[in-house]
Design an enzyme around this catalytic site. Sequence first.
Site, PDB file in Angstrom:
ATOM      1  N   SER A 286     -59.526 -19.422  10.704  1.00 53.61           N
ATOM      2  CA  SER A 286     -58.343 -18.852  10.071  1.00 53.61           C
ATOM      3  C   SER A 286     -57.367 -19.976   9.677  1.00 53.61           C
ATOM      4  CB  SER A 286     -57.713 -17.848  11.032  1.00 53.61           C
ATOM      5  OG  SER A 286     -56.871 -16.980  10.358  1.00 53.61           O
TER       6      SER A 286
ATOM      7  N   ASP B 130     -64.987  -9.194   7.718  1.00 53.51           N
ATOM      8  CA  ASP B 130     -63.648  -9.806   7.627  1.00 53.51           C
ATOM      9  C   ASP B 130     -63.081  -9.554   6.223  1.00 53.51           C
ATOM     10  OD1 ASP B 130     -61.393 -11.403   7.538  1.00 53.51           O
ATOM     11  OD2 ASP B 130     -62.419 -13.259   8.111  1.00 53.51           O
TER      12      ASP B 130
ATOM     13  N   ARG C 249     -46.433  -8.130  14.554  1.00 55.20           N
ATOM     14  CA  ARG C 249     -47.727  -8.324  15.191  1.00 55.20           C
ATOM     15  C   ARG C 249     -48.632  -7.119  14.979  1.00 55.20           C
ATOM     16  NH1 ARG C 249     -51.624 -11.815  16.770  1.00 55.20           N
ATOM     17  NH2 ARG C 249     -52.603 -11.215  18.723  1.00 55.20           N
TER      18      ARG C 249
ATOM     19  N   HIS D  71     -61.979  -9.975  11.083  1.00 57.25           N
ATOM     20  CA  HIS D  71     -61.522 -11.355  11.122  1.00 57.25           C
ATOM     21  C   HIS D  71     -61.583 -11.934  12.538  1.00 57.25           C
ATOM     22  CE1 HIS D  71     -59.369 -14.882   9.833  1.00 57.25           C
ATOM     23  NE2 HIS D  71     -58.399 -14.665  10.691  1.00 57.25           N
TER      24      HIS D  71
END
Lengths: 197, 373
Positions: free
Chosen positions: B150, B316, B220, B349
């Site tokens: 990432s 992902d 978040r 992901h």
Amino acid sequence: MLRPDLAVIADAVRAGSRVLDVGCGDGALLHHLRRAKGVDARGLEIDPANVSACVARGLSVIQGDADSDLVDYPHAAFDYAILSQTLQTTKRPDLVVDSLLRIAHQAFVSFPNFAQWRIRLALAFGGRMPVTRQLPARWYDTPNIHHVTIDDFRSLLAERDIAIDGQWFLSGERRRSAAAANLFADHGIFLLRRNGK
Amino acid sequence: MQEDARFGLDRQVTLPAQLKLDCGQILSPVTLAYESYGTLNPDKSNAILICHALTGDQHVASTHPKTGKPGWWTRMVGPGKPIDTNRFCVIAANAIGGCMGSSGPETPAADGAPWAMRFPVVTISDMARSQTLLMDYLGIEKLHAVVGGSMGGMQALAWAAHFPTRVGAALIIASTARHSAQNIAFHEVGRQAIMADPNWRHGNYYADGQGPAAGLAVARMAAHITYLSEHGLTEKFGRRLQGRDAKSFGFDADFQVESYLRHQGLSFTDRFDANSYLYITRAIDYFDLAEEFGGHLAHAFRGTRTRFCLVSFDSDWLYPTSESRSIAHALNAAGAQVSAVELSSPFGHDAFFLDLPEFDRVVAGFLNMGADG
């Protein structure tokens, strides 16, 4: 032990050259070429499990498709492109051969010969699509969507003005002469070059 | 090697360097918090730098000081593991702009007060540059490899592009060379949630410790959805209810997925600083490696001798395989040694944190190639 057609190719590759193996499978040929001939070995492979196996043995292999992804390689980036037993699985074998000769100075192309006598007999007298040791899949699950004979391939090369720098014909491990190849060889291997280059 | 205080767990160093940032400002001094695992060999050729993702940190394989949980990549890094610390000296540093000890909004500026929003906006390439200072300090001229998933993968790309002679190999996992409009959009939702929280107070909340926890939790929650796949969410939660037999006809967390996201949001606020979240997401949004090299990604890697491996996951949708493929195309055009593989995982992901044996084989095989011993 390399497959017989790969052994022929491995033998003919110049040491230290740059090689792209299109449809490199688990990387057996690339691995051998890197060890035995110190080549700069790269691969393109459609099956992710095979790509993982290649990367896990330290080879540089990209997951991709011969039909669509050769366009991403620059011109003349390699000394050799290798297409072993993959030609007959591509959507447009003619365009793939063109791409090979764009990105590499020379190209090895090997394929199972659909005119070999066993296959002819099976089709002529069995009346069914042949299932042989070389071509074990059935008509509906075969990855081979463009069955080709050695003579068909030769005429494709003539039409596209492609020169043959080398040719080898196998039945099992035995070599066959060029003249008898279309009837007797189960595999043809050609080393090609664009005429005038 | 003798006991060397520069190496080990929980290190922090303040370097007197002048770090010129992409925004034009100079960051000086530069504080970096980092850890190392394994031993640097005598010729200093076995160092692997692991770059962490947005909310990750240097506690790759050690107990996290705030949560008490194992490090985020404990399954990958350690003796006999795919990134084998018997063989490699693994180094991980908190990214600048972060909140685990490296220079960032939480650390003191020259006047002794926290930087807060006075901290300069940093970029992914700035993060890589700051890490070269750490490598200089550790006496490591060339890394065997830079590894990251990432945002960590973006740093690995930036390392390879800006410091090609210092990187033997770059392993880029579930990443991209350019943050997309959709990616930026999700980040903006998170930032707006933080800034809309009355406790944010333009970032000046350190004195009384009453930060924008509600806003950070929402940020978040939104981001966490992008790390999972629809299939993964359905499999894990479906429409199942949380601790009840019937809908409440109210706004409690009726559904398990709501309860899970609320928990993810809340627990995140215990370990992460809201201002850091603004800075790090901004750094990621600004990432467009091609832009730094005249608009052509291939130019970022011209003449490179670094080996590359790109790993993506089929579920992902945050950084899909197409992103890895475009990096692979650019590397091909540059004549680089590159591998690219898409692995199958239902976990979206976040797959790179989870157990996937094929992934382990790829990581180990790629990193062990060309290593001593």
